[in-house]
Write an enzyme that holds these catalytic residues in place. Sequence first.
Site, mmCIF file in Angstrom:
data_model
loop_
_atom_site.group_PDB
_atom_site.id
_atom_site.type_symbol
_atom_site.label_atom_id
_atom_site.label_comp_id
_atom_site.label_asym_id
_atom_site.label_seq_id
_atom_site.Cartn_x
_atom_site.Cartn_y
_atom_site.Cartn_z
ATOM 1 N N LEU A 94 1.949 -1.121 -6.186
ATOM 2 C CA LEU A 94 3.054 -0.927 -5.238
ATOM 3 C C LEU A 94 2.926 -2.029 -4.206
ATOM 4 O O LEU A 94 1.866 -2.189 -3.600
ATOM 5 C CB LEU A 94 2.945 0.443 -4.551
ATOM 6 C CG LEU A 94 3.851 0.668 -3.335
ATOM 7 C CD1 LEU A 94 5.323 0.746 -3.740
ATOM 8 C CD2 LEU A 94 3.457 1.951 -2.592
ATOM 9 N N VAL A 96 5.268 -4.531 -1.158
ATOM 10 C CA VAL A 96 6.493 -4.882 -0.432
ATOM 11 C C VAL A 96 6.335 -6.325 0.049
ATOM 12 O O VAL A 96 5.258 -6.711 0.535
ATOM 13 C CB VAL A 96 6.704 -3.899 0.743
ATOM 14 C CG1 VAL A 96 7.780 -4.395 1.696
ATOM 15 C CG2 VAL A 96 7.070 -2.511 0.215
ATOM 16 N N GLY A 102 7.434 -2.690 6.837
ATOM 17 C CA GLY A 102 7.622 -1.910 8.053
ATOM 18 C C GLY A 102 9.049 -1.435 8.273
ATOM 19 O O GLY A 102 9.423 -1.041 9.375
ATOM 20 N N GLY A 106 8.405 0.660 1.550
ATOM 21 C CA GLY A 106 7.261 1.207 0.799
ATOM 22 C C GLY A 106 7.458 2.697 0.559
ATOM 23 O O GLY A 106 7.264 3.195 -0.557
ATOM 24 N N ASP A 130 -4.729 4.589 -7.617
ATOM 25 C CA ASP A 130 -6.057 4.097 -7.247
ATOM 26 C C ASP A 130 -5.837 3.136 -6.087
ATOM 27 O O ASP A 130 -5.416 1.996 -6.307
ATOM 28 C CB ASP A 130 -6.725 3.385 -8.431
ATOM 29 C CG ASP A 130 -7.084 4.361 -9.539
ATOM 30 O OD1 ASP A 130 -7.771 5.353 -9.243
ATOM 31 O OD2 ASP A 130 -6.656 4.137 -10.689
ATOM 32 N N TYR A 140 -1.077 6.409 1.378
ATOM 33 C CA TYR A 140 -0.806 7.507 0.441
ATOM 34 C C TYR A 140 -1.099 8.867 1.097
ATOM 35 O O TYR A 140 -0.335 9.818 0.905
ATOM 36 C CB TYR A 140 -1.610 7.320 -0.848
ATOM 37 C CG TYR A 140 -1.128 6.127 -1.649
ATOM 38 C CD1 TYR A 140 0.167 6.108 -2.171
ATOM 39 C CD2 TYR A 140 -1.939 5.024 -1.859
ATOM 40 C CE1 TYR A 140 0.633 5.013 -2.879
ATOM 41 C CE2 TYR A 140 -1.480 3.930 -2.574
ATOM 42 C CZ TYR A 140 -0.188 3.931 -3.083
ATOM 43 O OH TYR A 140 0.281 2.842 -3.781
#
Length: 165
Positions: A94, A96, A102, A106, A130, A140
């Site tokens: 993942l 950005v 910001g 995300g 992970d 997360y």
Amino acid sequence: MSRPPFQLAPLDSTHDRAAFNGDSEPLNRYLREQVTQDVRRRVAACFVALADAKRIAGYYTLASASLLLTDLPVSTGKKLPRYPTVPAVRMGRLAVDKEFKGQGLGGALLADALNRVAGSQIAAFALMVDAKNEAAADFYRHHGFIALPDSRRTLFLPLATVRTS
Ligand SMILES: CC(C)(COP(=O)(O)OP(=O)(O)OC[C@H]1O[C@@H](n2cnc3c(N)ncnc32)[C@H](O)[C@@H]1OP(=O)(O)O)[C@@H](O)C(=O)NCCC(=O)NCCS
């Protein structure tokens, strides 16, 4: 001036992978050099947020995975069938682009991944990740992911809790 909303789509050959410039060089390189091969071999699916027809503002990958029942928190594991593993989907990457950080992208990519996986006709108990460092793990956790008790950088979010749109 506010930006137009991003369009979310599966990665395709018209998107400009070379221009993507996020904070993590391995994640930039993955998009540049590796992802199309992984998609072709069906070891990953890749979805992008587009700022215009070609410009990739962010991306994530998904692939099927499994979690060992014994690795889950006891309170989670005891509600599941006694098979050695439970089905999961891994969000392998993942990222950005720096220019778009910001601004909620995300979070929007994560929501898109959760929606996609929770809405699938193929069942998975959780979306797992992970996290590559503590900042990523914090991101997360901020979104409700739970760390495995003995492997704090592996986190999961049970999909039964996700409302799909
Ligand atoms: C992690 C990353 C994807 C976040 O993208 P972003 O677009 O900047 O994040 P958003 O603007 O969508 O933030 C969404 C929410 O998460 C929070 N957040 C963002 N980064 C955070 C972090 N490191 N720790 C805790 N919370 C974080 C924001 O405060 C925001 O909270 P809110 O919705 O309550 O306002 C981006 O910083 C990135 O590409 N990092 C480098 C690659 C990486 O670490 N990837 C993670 C996978 S290993």
